[in-house]
Design an enzyme around this catalytic site. Structure first.
Site, PDB file in Angstrom:
ATOM      1  N   GLU A  92     -29.580 -23.683 -11.795  1.00  0.00           N
ATOM      2  CA  GLU A  92     -30.243 -22.796 -12.743  1.00  0.00           C
ATOM      3  C   GLU A  92     -31.536 -23.446 -13.223  1.00  0.00           C
ATOM      4  O   GLU A  92     -31.624 -24.672 -13.340  1.00  0.00           O
ATOM      5  CB  GLU A  92     -29.331 -22.494 -13.936  1.00  0.00           C
ATOM      6  N   CYS A 112     -23.893 -32.705 -12.384  1.00  0.00           N
ATOM      7  CA  CYS A 112     -24.348 -33.981 -12.949  1.00  0.00           C
ATOM      8  C   CYS A 112     -23.173 -34.944 -13.012  1.00  0.00           C
ATOM      9  O   CYS A 112     -22.034 -34.542 -13.309  1.00  0.00           O
ATOM     10  CB  CYS A 112     -24.923 -33.768 -14.356  1.00  0.00           C
ATOM     11  N   CYS A 119     -22.235 -31.203 -22.774  1.00  0.00           N
ATOM     12  CA  CYS A 119     -23.163 -30.586 -21.835  1.00  0.00           C
ATOM     13  C   CYS A 119     -22.395 -29.807 -20.764  1.00  0.00           C
ATOM     14  O   CYS A 119     -21.507 -30.352 -20.103  1.00  0.00           O
ATOM     15  CB  CYS A 119     -24.023 -31.664 -21.174  1.00  0.00           C
ATOM     16  N   GLU A 163     -29.250 -35.496 -13.893  1.00  0.00           N
ATOM     17  CA  GLU A 163     -29.906 -36.674 -14.474  1.00  0.00           C
ATOM     18  C   GLU A 163     -31.064 -37.054 -13.552  1.00  0.00           C
ATOM     19  O   GLU A 163     -30.850 -37.586 -12.451  1.00  0.00           O
ATOM     20  CB  GLU A 163     -28.905 -37.819 -14.616  1.00  0.00           C
ATOM     21  N   SER A 194     -36.468 -36.256 -18.636  1.00  0.00           N
ATOM     22  CA  SER A 194     -35.460 -36.660 -19.622  1.00  0.00           C
ATOM     23  C   SER A 194     -34.340 -37.434 -18.942  1.00  0.00           C
ATOM     24  O   SER A 194     -33.877 -37.050 -17.866  1.00  0.00           O
ATOM     25  CB  SER A 194     -34.886 -35.418 -20.321  1.00  0.00           C
ATOM     26  N   SER A 217     -32.261 -39.043 -23.976  1.00  0.00           N
ATOM     27  CA  SER A 217     -31.221 -38.338 -24.730  1.00  0.00           C
ATOM     28  C   SER A 217     -30.349 -39.384 -25.413  1.00  0.00           C
ATOM     29  O   SER A 217     -29.598 -40.099 -24.751  1.00  0.00           O
ATOM     30  CB  SER A 217     -30.381 -37.463 -23.789  1.00  0.00           C
ATOM     31  N   LEU A 218     -30.440 -39.440 -26.723  1.00  0.00           N
ATOM     32  CA  LEU A 218     -29.789 -40.520 -27.456  1.00  0.00           C
ATOM     33  C   LEU A 218     -28.477 -40.058 -28.089  1.00  0.00           C
ATOM     34  O   LEU A 218     -27.402 -40.526 -27.748  1.00  0.00           O
ATOM     35  CB  LEU A 218     -30.747 -41.056 -28.522  1.00  0.00           C
ATOM     36  N   HIS A 219     -28.566 -39.192 -29.094  1.00  0.00           N
ATOM     37  CA  HIS A 219     -27.431 -38.500 -29.704  1.00  0.00           C
ATOM     38  C   HIS A 219     -26.476 -39.377 -30.500  1.00  0.00           C
ATOM     39  O   HIS A 219     -25.547 -38.868 -31.126  1.00  0.00           O
ATOM     40  CB  HIS A 219     -26.626 -37.719 -28.652  1.00  0.00           C
ATOM     41  N   ASN A 293     -26.259 -26.826 -28.940  1.00  0.00           N
ATOM     42  CA  ASN A 293     -26.044 -25.536 -28.302  1.00  0.00           C
ATOM     43  C   ASN A 293     -24.590 -25.453 -27.837  1.00  0.00           C
ATOM     44  O   ASN A 293     -24.054 -26.421 -27.288  1.00  0.00           O
ATOM     45  CB  ASN A 293     -26.992 -25.359 -27.115  1.00  0.00           C
ATOM     46  N   CYS A 336     -30.718 -26.054 -24.056  1.00  0.00           N
ATOM     47  CA  CYS A 336     -30.443 -27.429 -23.629  1.00  0.00           C
ATOM     48  C   CYS A 336     -28.949 -27.695 -23.585  1.00  0.00           C
ATOM     49  O   CYS A 336     -28.226 -27.424 -24.542  1.00  0.00           O
ATOM     50  CB  CYS A 336     -31.119 -28.411 -24.592  1.00  0.00           C
TER      51      CYS A 336
END
Length: 343
Positions: A92, A112, A119, A163, A194, A217-219, A293, A336
């Site tokens: 996508e 991924c 995710c 990734e 990213s 991407s930390l989070h 999301n 995202c």
């Protein structure tokens, strides 16, 4: 199966066409047709003689992506396209419209391997790497769509499925093709890659001194929390990620972006903001925060507006530049972390 013509560099295309006994300028015409005129196939390359067009059509595929489904957000600003590939895998990609920008979010892998718990792509698992030409083809498809409306792409973010630094060679080869000044001529500083923090790849990226932007991407700002959200943190813990980030900024003198999906009661706390500020002290960086999301495989909820404002204010109070990103395409699972192949 015929080769994907978008996999070829300009030099490789020139060499291939020369073996056919064609004059050197023919490869320049083909390159221009592909990346300036955005010809979707050999038949559209009307500057070429018919025998050469026929040989190109027999020898190459032009991207290999077939749009199989489309979803549009209710506000009309986001389009998500499901592309089928020759081996029946699917990806996508998304086009987002803003007041002055047209941004495409493209994929670098089918599925991924990183397994980030919130995710949707990580939840579906890894299928395969995309070829450089398949990455390029996503961009060109949207570029054609926009040109038909007398519009154009302004930004590319490699933040879709996969990734990118796990598929390093193909991802950066695609960026080089898109950046070629004699071809698509898309500015490197308008491209952002990213990563979840593959430290060795970040250092390699820094050493190559590219102008392409880098986002991590930390989070999570503590290893325990981040490892619970991003399993890759067990292999590359925060000390290594931040060491690589500092190496990147020192080597390139370019700002790095940290991405942070705010999950209610999980990583939107003052303690996490303080821990992030401490780790990022003195680092040339910017923090993009966005409420989580939703995905079917994760029960966490997006932070409220109040908690988002409190978290971003806490970062700014510690001297960290912070932006709250606008959520787009949530109603069609185009945001995202939402891209996945359901069937």
């Amino acid at each position: 199966m015929p080769e994907n013509i978008y996999n070829l560099t300009r030099a490789e295309l020139r060499e291939r066409i020369a073996t056919w006994g064609e004059p050197g300028y023919r490869s320049d015409q083909i390159w221009k047709a592909l990346y300036q005129e955005l010809a979707p196939d050999a038949g559209a390359m009307t500057t070429l003689p018919r025998p050469l067009r026929e040989r190109l059509a027999e020898s190459f595929i032009f991207g290999g992506l077939k749009p199989a489904n489309e979803a549009r957000s209710s506000d009309g600003q986001t389009r998500k396209i499901l592309f089928r590939m020759p081996d029946s895998r699917a990806i996508e990609a998304v086009l987002m419209g803003y007041a002055r920008r047209r941004t495409t979010c493209i994929s670098s892998q089918a599925g991924c391997a990183m397994g980030c718990v919130f995710c949707a792509t990580g939840q579906m698992g890894f299928q395969r790497h995309l070829e450089a030409g398949e990455i390029v083809a996503q961009v060109l498809w949207f570029a054609r769509e926009l040109r038909a409306k007398d519009d154009r792409l302004t930004n590319i973010v490699v933040m879709g499925m996969g990734e990118p630094l796990h598929n390093y060679e193909a991802t950066l080869a695609a960026c080089d093709t898109l950046n070629d000044p004699d071809g698509f001529n898309f500015g490197a500083r308008r491209i952002t890659i990213s990563t979840v923090g593959l430290a060795p790849a970040i250092r390699r990226f820094a050493d190559e001194r590219r102008q392409v932007n880098l986002a991590i991407s930390l989070h999570g700002a503590t290893d325990e929390l981040r490892a619970s959200l991003l399993p890759i943190n067990k292999r590359y813990p925060l000390d290594e990620v931040f060491a690589a980030a500092r190496y990147y900024t020192t080597t390139t003198h370019r700002r790095i972006t940290f991405e942070w999906a705010l999950i209610a009661g999980v990583n939107d706390t003052p303690e996490q903001a303080e821990a992030l500020a401490k780790r990022a002290a003195g680092l040339l960086c910017h923090v993009n925060v966005i409420p989580l999301n939703p995905t079917t495989g994760y029960e966490g909820q997006a932070s409220t507006r109040e908690r988002v404002a409190r978290f971003s204010a806490a970062l700014e109070a510690h001297g960290l530049a912070c932006t709250v990103r606008v959520r787009r395409g949530i109603d069609v699972a185009a945001g995202c972390g939402q891209l996945a192949i359901q069937s």
